[in-house]
Scaffold this active site. Structure first.
Site, short mmCIF file in Angstrom:
data_model
loop_
_atom_site.label_atom_id
_atom_site.label_comp_id
_atom_site.label_asym_id
_atom_site.label_seq_id
_atom_site.Cartn_x
_atom_site.Cartn_y
_atom_site.Cartn_z
N ARG A 257 7.03 28.41 27.49
CA ARG A 257 7.34 27.09 28.07
C ARG A 257 8.67 26.62 27.53
O ARG A 257 8.95 26.82 26.35
CB ARG A 257 6.24 26.10 27.68
CG ARG A 257 5.37 25.71 28.84
CD ARG A 257 4.20 24.91 28.39
NE ARG A 257 4.57 23.61 27.85
CZ ARG A 257 3.69 22.65 27.60
NH1 ARG A 257 2.41 22.87 27.83
NH2 ARG A 257 4.06 21.50 27.12
N ARG B 224 8.19 17.30 19.45
CA ARG B 224 6.92 16.95 20.12
C ARG B 224 5.86 16.61 19.07
O ARG B 224 5.05 15.70 19.28
CB ARG B 224 6.46 18.09 21.02
CG ARG B 224 7.29 18.15 22.30
CD ARG B 224 7.13 19.46 23.03
NE ARG B 224 5.78 19.70 23.47
CZ ARG B 224 5.21 20.90 23.50
NH1 ARG B 224 5.89 21.97 23.11
NH2 ARG B 224 3.98 21.04 23.93
P1 AMP Z 1 1.83 18.65 27.73
O1 AMP Z 1 1.74 19.79 28.69
O2 AMP Z 1 0.58 17.78 27.73
O3 AMP Z 1 2.24 19.08 26.33
O4 AMP Z 1 2.99 17.70 28.27
C1 AMP Z 1 4.32 18.16 28.39
C2 AMP Z 1 5.29 17.00 28.41
O5 AMP Z 1 5.00 16.14 29.53
C3 AMP Z 1 5.20 16.08 27.20
O6 AMP Z 1 5.93 16.58 26.09
C4 AMP Z 1 5.77 14.79 27.78
O7 AMP Z 1 7.18 14.86 27.89
C5 AMP Z 1 5.20 14.78 29.18
N1 AMP Z 1 3.88 14.09 29.24
C6 AMP Z 1 2.67 14.66 29.53
N2 AMP Z 1 1.70 13.74 29.50
C7 AMP Z 1 2.29 12.56 29.18
C8 AMP Z 1 1.80 11.23 28.98
N3 AMP Z 1 0.50 10.94 29.09
N4 AMP Z 1 2.71 10.27 28.64
C9 AMP Z 1 4.01 10.55 28.53
N5 AMP Z 1 4.54 11.77 28.69
C10 AMP Z 1 3.69 12.79 29.02
#
Ligand code: AMP
Length: 224
Positions: free
Chosen positions: A159, A170
């Site tokens: 990713r 993150r």
């Molecule tokens: P994830 O796959 O859940 O790690 O999400 C990847 C990226 O999407 C995160 O690092 C954020 O930039 C964005 N993202 C996902 N879910 C949210 C959320 N609930 N609020 C804000 N940003 C989000």
């Protein structure tokens, strides 16, 4: 009883993998905000264009946008009998908005998957995902690029936000903005925590037990 589950935890805790399995076994949708945003970026929609740079820096997309996405998604027919949330809520503002959306529905069950930071760093730097369907490859496939997805045969890639500097950011963002949600939820009778440092099967079994015990609290009419 509809299961409204929040799988809560830092990036790399295994939320996506576990969410997929629970969704399948309960025949309810897995709703991953990360997947929704990545698809929007891929399709170059207006939301995708807004989210792209923010995601690549490991920051959070704005609350209003995320709340709107979830409000619309959980209103759809397939989510009427429950859902598994993966990656939402990520801020207290999002959690407060979600509580409002849940008025009149069965209580939220919140399960934290707890994993120490060193283990998260190791997992995230090795994680491989399918370029086509977004499925996270099992540990056996995570040794490097070039493999294929066990579900659809697509190419396995890293990713773009799983590179070292973005991973650290993150995790920092998680500690600053998302971890306070533990305090927000932990006094509810439907909050549970499981040890995420075990094998995926073991975590899955502990999760099922945690959900069953939280569900029986809901069934007895215990409300947050
Ligand atoms: P994830 O796959 O859940 O790690 O999400 C990847 C990226 O999407 C995160 O690092 C954020 O930039 C964005 N993202 C996902 N879910 C949210 C959320 N609930 N609020 C804000 N940003 C989000």
């Amino acid at each position: 009883m509809a299961l409204h589950l929040i799988l809560f935890g830092p990036p790399g805790a295994g939320k996506g993998t576990q969410a997929e399995q629970i969704a399948r076994s309960r025949a309810i949708p897995k709703i991953s905000t990360g997947d929704i945003l990545r698809e929007a970026v891929h399709n170059r929609t207006a939301i995708g264009e807004r989210a792209k740079a923010i995601m690549s820096q490991g920051q959070l997309v704005g609350d209003d946008l995320m709340i709107g996405i979830i409000r619309e998604r959980i209103d759809q027919q397939d989510a009427r009998n429950g859902f598994v949330l993966d990656g939402f809520p990520r801020t207290v503002t999002q959690a407060v908005a979600l509580d409002k959306m849940m008025a009149g529905r069965d209580a939220l069950v919140i399960v934290e998957i707890a994993v120490p930071e060193a283990e998260l760093l190791r997992r995230l730097s090795m994680r491989m995902v399918c370029d086509v369907c977004g499925h996270t490859a099992g540990a056996g496939a995570a040794s490097g690029p070039g493999g294929t997805c066990e579900l659809c045969g697509g190419k396995l890639v890293q990713r773009s936000d799983d590179h070292d500097n973005v991973i650290r950011e993150r995790l920092n963002v998680y500690v600053r903005q998302t971890q306070p949600l533990i305090e927000f939820y932990q006094n509810r009778p439907t909050f549970r925590s499981v040890n995420g440092s075990q094998s995926p099967d073991r975590v899955g079994a502990d999760l099922m037990a945690a959900i069953d015990s939280a569900d029986s609290g809901v069934a007895k009419g215990v409300r947050p």
